[in-house]
Scaffold this motif. Sequence first.
Motif, mmCIF file in Angstrom:
data_model
loop_
_atom_site.group_PDB
_atom_site.id
_atom_site.type_symbol
_atom_site.label_atom_id
_atom_site.label_comp_id
_atom_site.label_asym_id
_atom_site.label_seq_id
_atom_site.Cartn_x
_atom_site.Cartn_y
_atom_site.Cartn_z
ATOM 1 N N ALA A 34 43.231 37.352 22.307
ATOM 2 C CA ALA A 34 41.704 37.079 21.763
ATOM 3 C C ALA A 34 41.630 37.391 20.263
ATOM 4 O O ALA A 34 42.266 38.665 19.692
ATOM 5 N N ALA A 35 40.786 36.607 19.421
ATOM 6 C CA ALA A 35 40.919 36.846 18.165
ATOM 7 C C ALA A 35 39.607 36.696 17.449
ATOM 8 O O ALA A 35 38.630 35.575 17.811
ATOM 9 N N GLU A 36 39.262 37.838 16.759
ATOM 10 C CA GLU A 36 37.722 37.754 16.283
ATOM 11 C C GLU A 36 37.909 37.842 14.496
ATOM 12 O O GLU A 36 38.652 38.721 14.142
ATOM 13 N N GLU A 37 37.396 36.949 13.935
ATOM 14 C CA GLU A 37 37.345 37.007 12.435
ATOM 15 C C GLU A 37 36.681 38.040 11.863
ATOM 16 O O GLU A 37 35.478 38.183 12.293
ATOM 17 N N ILE A 38 37.382 38.840 10.890
ATOM 18 C CA ILE A 38 36.701 39.712 10.363
ATOM 19 C C ILE A 38 36.909 39.660 8.775
ATOM 20 O O ILE A 38 36.585 40.752 8.157
ATOM 21 N N ILE B 129 54.452 43.658 25.635
ATOM 22 C CA ILE B 129 53.495 43.581 26.814
ATOM 23 C C ILE B 129 54.233 43.315 27.929
ATOM 24 O O ILE B 129 54.224 43.764 28.933
ATOM 25 N N ILE B 130 55.440 42.485 27.927
ATOM 26 C CA ILE B 130 56.266 42.195 29.188
ATOM 27 C C ILE B 130 57.119 43.333 29.633
ATOM 28 O O ILE B 130 57.169 43.597 30.796
ATOM 29 N N GLU B 131 57.543 44.203 28.633
ATOM 30 C CA GLU B 131 58.291 45.159 29.016
ATOM 31 C C GLU B 131 57.550 46.570 29.495
ATOM 32 O O GLU B 131 58.104 47.040 30.237
ATOM 33 N N THR B 132 56.374 46.501 28.949
ATOM 34 C CA THR B 132 55.626 47.741 29.244
ATOM 35 C C THR B 132 54.419 47.595 30.374
ATOM 36 O O THR B 132 54.144 48.500 31.068
ATOM 37 N N GLY B 133 53.937 46.115 30.282
ATOM 38 C CA GLY B 133 52.780 45.919 31.028
ATOM 39 C C GLY B 133 51.402 46.506 30.515
ATOM 40 O O GLY B 133 50.568 46.230 31.061
ATOM 41 N N GLU B 134 51.686 46.899 29.336
ATOM 42 C CA GLU B 134 50.396 47.553 28.736
ATOM 43 C C GLU B 134 49.875 46.659 27.631
ATOM 44 O O GLU B 134 50.630 45.899 26.868
ATOM 45 N N PRO B 135 48.566 46.633 27.440
ATOM 46 C CA PRO B 135 47.825 45.569 26.574
ATOM 47 C C PRO B 135 47.947 46.103 25.251
ATOM 48 O O PRO B 135 48.358 47.580 24.961
ATOM 49 N N VAL B 136 47.888 45.434 24.078
ATOM 50 C CA VAL B 136 47.951 45.945 22.628
ATOM 51 C C VAL B 136 46.795 45.618 21.909
ATOM 52 O O VAL B 136 46.306 44.397 21.839
ATOM 53 N N ILE B 137 46.097 46.397 21.749
ATOM 54 C CA ILE B 137 44.552 46.430 21.053
ATOM 55 C C ILE B 137 44.410 46.473 19.541
ATOM 56 O O ILE B 137 44.869 47.517 19.149
ATOM 57 N N GLY B 138 43.928 45.821 18.997
ATOM 58 C CA GLY B 138 43.115 46.297 17.727
ATOM 59 C C GLY B 138 44.320 46.017 16.695
ATOM 60 O O GLY B 138 44.559 46.772 15.766
ATOM 61 N N ILE B 139 44.931 44.875 16.747
ATOM 62 C CA ILE B 139 45.902 44.277 15.733
ATOM 63 C C ILE B 139 45.230 43.465 14.640
ATOM 64 O O ILE B 139 44.909 42.566 14.940
ATOM 65 N N GLU B 140 45.290 43.885 13.494
ATOM 66 C CA GLU B 140 44.719 43.027 12.237
ATOM 67 C C GLU B 140 45.588 42.265 11.762
ATOM 68 O O GLU B 140 46.972 42.493 11.670
ATOM 69 N N VAL B 141 45.344 40.940 11.460
ATOM 70 C CA VAL B 141 46.115 39.820 11.209
ATOM 71 C C VAL B 141 45.569 39.369 10.040
ATOM 72 O O VAL B 141 44.249 38.869 9.913
ATOM 73 N N ALA B 142 46.355 39.273 8.999
ATOM 74 C CA ALA B 142 45.932 38.465 7.691
ATOM 75 C C ALA B 142 46.736 37.324 7.432
ATOM 76 O O ALA B 142 47.986 37.170 7.419
ATOM 77 N N GLY B 143 46.074 36.248 6.902
ATOM 78 C CA GLY B 143 46.580 35.052 6.754
ATOM 79 C C GLY B 143 45.737 33.929 6.048
ATOM 80 O O GLY B 143 44.595 34.292 5.607
ATOM 81 N N GLN B 144 46.328 32.771 5.973
ATOM 82 C CA GLN B 144 45.467 31.564 5.432
ATOM 83 C C GLN B 144 45.273 30.617 6.672
ATOM 84 O O GLN B 144 46.136 30.306 7.163
ATOM 85 N N ARG B 145 43.951 29.946 6.448
ATOM 86 C CA ARG B 145 43.970 28.903 7.569
ATOM 87 C C ARG B 145 44.975 27.756 7.063
ATOM 88 O O ARG B 145 45.011 27.695 5.772
ATOM 89 N N ALA B 146 44.986 26.833 7.942
ATOM 90 C CA ALA B 146 45.857 25.657 7.507
ATOM 91 C C ALA B 146 45.137 24.712 6.626
ATOM 92 O O ALA B 146 45.744 23.952 5.769
ATOM 93 N N ASP B 147 43.806 24.810 6.578
ATOM 94 C CA ASP B 147 43.069 23.878 5.714
ATOM 95 C C ASP B 147 42.344 24.537 4.531
ATOM 96 O O ASP B 147 41.774 24.031 3.888
#
Length: 423
Positions: free
Chosen positions: A128-132, A83-101
Amino acid sequence: MTSTPKSSPASEVMLFPQLPALQLIYDTAPIGLACLSRDCRYLQINQRLTEICGISVEGHLGRFVRDCVPALADSVEQIVRSIIETGEPVIGIEVAGQRADQVEDRSWMTYWHPLRTPNGEIVAVNVAAEEITERKRAEREIRSARDAAETALRHLRDIQGSLIEAEKLAALGRMVAGVAHEINSPLGSSLTVASTLQRKAELFAAEVARGDLRRSTLSEFVELVGDASAQLVSNLGRAAERVQSFKQVAPDQTKSHRRSFDASELAGQVLSQFARQLQNRDIALSLRCEPNLAMDSYPGPFGQALTNLAVNSMTHAFSGRRKGNIDVSVRAAGHEHVEVLFADDGCGMAPDVERRAFDPFFTTRRHDGASGLGLHIVHSIVLDRLGGQLRLESKLGSGTTVQIILPRMAPDRSAGHNEDSSA
C-alpha cells in the motif's frame, strides 16, 4: 531473487479474479495498491497507484520490479525477502523518487503485508502506497518557518537584553541626577556659610591686629562661628548621608549580589534619590515603613523595581505637569514575607492598557522616547529574581496601585543564572 516461485506467473496473475473481495478493495481503495510475487513481479496494480506514481498497468503487470524500477529494486527485494522469511509485515517505509512522467522529487509512505493461502503459505506481498509529497513539503516549510522564527526570537531577545541594560543604566543615571540635586543643595548652603564665615574671620582678624577689639565684636563673632558651625555640620551631614546612601544603593543597582538588608531602609535610600525631582514637579511622596524588616535577598533588583515604579509614575501617571501624590508603604506580611504597596493618584490606566502593562515593549508614550520595558522589568524582577508575587490595579482617572509580596528569604537563583538576567 533466487527462491523458486510456487506457481507460474500466469497463475499468480490470475490470483485476483479468484478473489472478488480483494479485487473490489483494489478497485476502490483511495491509496495506491500493488501485489508482488515472491520473486518481485507485479501481479496486480490498482488505478490509484497508476495515478500517484505515474505508472501504467501494461508496463508493469507481470514484469519484475528490477526491470521497471531499477533504483528501488534492491530495497523492494530486501523487504519482500524479510516478509517471506519472518512472516511479519513491514510498516511505514518511506520511499522517495520521481514519477516516470515528472522530474520533481516525490515521496510515498509504504506498508507491506504478506498475502497467504488458506493453509498459511505466503504466496505474495501486498504493498500500500500513500503519497506524502505535499505533507513533506509542508513539513519542510514548517521547519523553515520555525527556524526563521527561532532566529528572529533569538535576535529579539538579544535586542531586549540590550534595551534592558540600557534601561538599567538610564535608571542609574536618573538616580545619579537625583543624588546630584540632593547633594548640591546642602553643599551650596555650606559654601555660602563658609564664605560668610571667612569674610567675618578676616574682619575679626583685622580688628584684633589694630588693637581696638570690642567685647561686642567678640561676642558677635563667637555667636556667628557657632551658628555657622551648626549650619555646616547640618548641611555637610545631609550631603554625607546622601553620598553614603548612593554608595550603598548604586553598586546594588548595577550588580545582583545577594546579601542581608533591611527592606525599609533600602526603600528609603532608593526613593530619597527622587525627592528633588518629585518636589520640582509638585508631587508629594509619602513613605511609611515598618522597622526591622530584615531580608536575605537581592537588594539590587529590589531597588531597581522601586526605581522603575517611581520613574513610571513620574512619566505616565503625572505627565503634562499634573500634580499628585505617591504613597509607598513597606510592611511585614506574616512572618516570612514583606509587602510593598506603591500607589499614586495619577491619571490611571484604561482596561486594555492595564491588561498589557507588564508586556515587554508596550508603552503609551513611545513618541516621548519610552521603551515599554519599565514595568516589564519590575514584573521579571519580582517573579523571576526575588520569587515574589505582583498585582496591579488601576482605574482611569483614579490612579494606580502596585502590590508586591516578597519572601524574606529569596529563592536561590545562583545555579545556571546570569546575574543580570533578572531585569
